[in-house]
Design a protein around this motif. Structure first.
Motif, PDB file in Angstrom:
ATOM      1  N   TYR A 110       6.700   3.614   2.107  1.00 42.85           N
ATOM      2  CA  TYR A 110       5.058   3.780   2.320  1.00 42.85           C
ATOM      3  C   TYR A 110       4.310   4.281   3.390  1.00 42.85           C
ATOM      4  CZ  TYR A 110       6.566   2.358  -3.035  1.00 42.85           C
ATOM      5  OH  TYR A 110       7.243   2.717  -3.688  1.00 42.85           O
ATOM      6  N   LYS A 111       3.448   4.674   3.613  1.00 43.54           N
ATOM      7  CA  LYS A 111       2.413   5.278   4.468  1.00 43.54           C
ATOM      8  C   LYS A 111       1.152   4.749   4.544  1.00 43.54           C
ATOM      9  CE  LYS A 111       5.575   6.281   7.524  1.00 43.54           C
ATOM     10  NZ  LYS A 111       6.129   5.361   9.164  1.00 43.54           N
ATOM     11  N   THR A 112       0.560   4.826   3.233  1.00 42.21           N
ATOM     12  CA  THR A 112       0.109   4.186   2.628  1.00 42.21           C
ATOM     13  C   THR A 112      -0.815   4.068   1.342  1.00 42.21           C
ATOM     14  OG1 THR A 112      -2.572   4.699   3.278  1.00 42.21           O
ATOM     15  CG2 THR A 112      -1.158   6.876   2.886  1.00 42.21           C
ATOM     16  N   GLN A 232       9.389  11.874  12.433  1.00 39.98           N
ATOM     17  CA  GLN A 232       8.909  10.687  12.109  1.00 39.98           C
ATOM     18  C   GLN A 232       7.652  11.125  13.178  1.00 39.98           C
ATOM     19  OE1 GLN A 232      11.083   7.421  13.782  1.00 39.98           O
ATOM     20  NE2 GLN A 232      12.616   7.846  12.269  1.00 39.98           N
ATOM     21  N   VAL A 235       5.080  12.281  11.336  1.00 40.78           N
ATOM     22  CA  VAL A 235       4.318  11.511   9.734  1.00 40.78           C
ATOM     23  C   VAL A 235       3.193  10.930  10.942  1.00 40.78           C
ATOM     24  CG1 VAL A 235       4.470   9.664   8.265  1.00 40.78           C
ATOM     25  CG2 VAL A 235       6.025  12.114   8.414  1.00 40.78           C
ATOM     26  N   ASP A 236       3.621  10.502  12.186  1.00 43.31           N
ATOM     27  CA  ASP A 236       2.242   9.674  12.869  1.00 43.31           C
ATOM     28  C   ASP A 236       0.902  10.940  12.708  1.00 43.31           C
ATOM     29  OD1 ASP A 236       3.945   8.094  13.304  1.00 43.31           O
ATOM     30  OD2 ASP A 236       4.274   8.637  15.290  1.00 43.31           O
ATOM     31  N   ILE A 239      -0.685  10.745   9.834  1.00 46.62           N
ATOM     32  CA  ILE A 239      -1.783   9.442   9.246  1.00 46.62           C
ATOM     33  C   ILE A 239      -2.802  10.111  10.499  1.00 46.62           C
ATOM     34  CG2 ILE A 239      -1.620   6.954   9.692  1.00 46.62           C
ATOM     35  CD1 ILE A 239       0.170   8.424   7.356  1.00 46.62           C
ATOM     36  N   ALA A 284      -5.703   4.553   6.145  1.00 43.70           N
ATOM     37  CA  ALA A 284      -4.286   4.723   6.076  1.00 43.70           C
ATOM     38  C   ALA A 284      -3.630   2.810   5.958  1.00 43.70           C
ATOM     39  CB  ALA A 284      -2.656   5.336   6.904  1.00 43.70           C
ATOM     40  N   ALA A 286      -0.831  -0.635   4.107  1.00 46.46           N
ATOM     41  CA  ALA A 286       0.533  -0.615   3.159  1.00 46.46           C
ATOM     42  C   ALA A 286      -0.256  -1.189   2.188  1.00 46.46           C
ATOM     43  CB  ALA A 286       1.086  -1.386   4.411  1.00 46.46           C
TER      44      ALA A 286
END
Length: 302
Positions: A110-112, A232, A235-236, A239, A284, A286
Motif C-alpha cells: 500500500y502506498k496511500t 521503485q 513509484v516514488d 507519489i 499520500a 498509509a
C-alpha cells in the motif's frame, strides 16, 4: 500511358507490402517495449482516481521523469485480474479486494489510502426509507469487496436475516447505476460520482460509509513489481505527482476539472456541481491499520 507509367514508377519506389509489414511489426514491438517499461496502474471511473487523471492530463508524471500509464477498467474484478497477471503494476481499489488478492497469491504494497466511499441508495419507486425495509429486496454490490462488507453491515444493523436480502453481483459501476435508472434494482451501493448521480434521481440514501469510521480506499502495487529498483523509482515519482495533483484539485476545486470528470467518470454534463462540497484529496499516506484489520477479519469470516 504517361500517367500509368508514372504511377508504376511511384509504386516501384515506395515500400513493398513485405516492407510495410516489417515496419508495422517494428512499430508494434517498439510500442510494446515502451508500454512494458512504463509504470501501469489500473483505474476505475470513480472520483478517488481523479488525482491520477489530473496528473496524467497535466503532464505531471512526465515532468517529474516517469512514464506512468493509466489503464481504465469499469469493474474492480478486472483490475484484480490485470495485476494478478502482471498486466499492470498498480491499482486503485479497496482493502477488502487487495487483502483477498494477497490471500490468492498477489501481495499488495500500500502506498496511500484514498477518499473512496460509498452510499447505499434505493430505488425511489421501491419506497424503501429504512434499512429494515431491505427485507426480501435486491441489493446490487460486488462480492469480496468493500461493498460486500458494507452490505453485511447494513443487514446486521437492521437485524435482518442475511438470506432475506438478495445480493446481486453487478461489478460494472456504470451498469449498476443504470439498474437504478431503469428501476430494475431495489438498492445499490455506489461510489462517487455515481452516488451523486443517484441522488439526482431522487434516490433515498440509507447509509454513508463516511459516517461508519471506515476508510477502505487504497492505491497499491504488487510486491513482485516493487522488487525492481527501476519500478521503485517510478513509484516514488508517482507519489510526488499524486501529491501535486491533490494540491491542485484542492486549490482549484472540482468544478475546474468538470470536463475531465465527465470524460473519465462518465458523469453527465452539468452534474459535477452537485458533487459533495466537502470532498478533498489528501497527500499520500498509509491506510490505517484498523481498516486493514477490519478487512482481514471480514474476509476470515467469509
Amino acid at each position: 500511358m504517361i500517367a500509368t507509367a508514372l504511377v508504376a514508377m511511384l509504386q516501384a519506389c515506395g515500400p513493398s507490402q513485405e516492407e510495410q509489414q516489417l515496419i508495422s511489426q517494428e512499430e508494434r514491438l517498439k510500442a510494446w517495449r515502451e508500454d512494458s517499461a512504463a509504470l501501469k496502474i489500473a483505474v476505475m471511473p470513480t472520483l478517488d482516481c481523479l488525482p491520477l487523471y489530473v496528473a496524467e492530463e497535466h503532464g505531471m508524471f512526465q515532468r517529474l521523469g516517469a512514464d506512468v500509464r493509466l489503464k481504465p477498467y469499469t469493474a474492480q474484478m478486472d483490475c484484480d485480474t490485470a495485476i494478478a497477471r502482471g498486466r499492470v503494476e498498480g491499482l486503485v481499489s479497496d482493502l477488502v479486494r487487495t487483502e483477498r488478492l494477497a490471500q490468492q497469491g498477489t501481495p499488495i504494497i500500500y502506498k496511500t489510502a484514498t477518499n473512496l466511499h460509498w452510499l447505499l441508495v434505493t430505488n425511489p419507486m421501491a419506497r424503501i426509507k429504512q434499512l429494515k425495509q431491505l427485507d426480501d429486496k435486491m441489493l446490487a454490490m460486488t462480492r469480496y469487496s468493500a461493498t460486500d462488507l458494507l452490505a453485511d453491515f447494513a443487514v446486521d444493523s437492521a437485524k435482518l436475516k442475511h438470506e432475506r436480502v438478495f445480493r446481486i453481483q453487478l461489478n460494472d459501476v456504470g451498469v449498476r447505476l443504470s439498474m437504478l435508472q431503469t428501476g430494475t434494482m431495489d438498492a445499490l451501493l455506489l461510489p462517487e460520482p455515481q452516488a451523486t448521480q443517484a441522488r439526482q434521481l431522487k434516490a433515498p440514501v440509507l447509509m454513508d460509509s463516511r459516517k461508519l469510521d471506515l476508510h477502505l480506499g487504497v492505491i497499491g502495487f504488487s510486491r513482485k513489481a516493487l522488487r525492481d529498483t527501476a519500478r521503485q523509482r517510478q513509484v516514488d515519482v508517482f507519489i510526488k505527482a499524486y501529491n501535486m495533483a491533490c494540491d491542485t484539485i484542492n486549490a482549484q476545486g472540482l468544478a475546474r476539472f468538470r470536463r475531465l470528470i465527465e470524460q473519465r467518470c462518465g458523469m453527465k454534463p452539468g452534474s459535477v456541481d452537485s458533487l459533495p462540497a466537502d470532498i478533498r484529496f489528501d497527500h499520500a499516506q498509509a491506510p490505517r491499520q484498523k481498516d486493514i484489520d477490519r478487512a482481514k477479519a471480514w474476509l476470515q469470516k467469509k
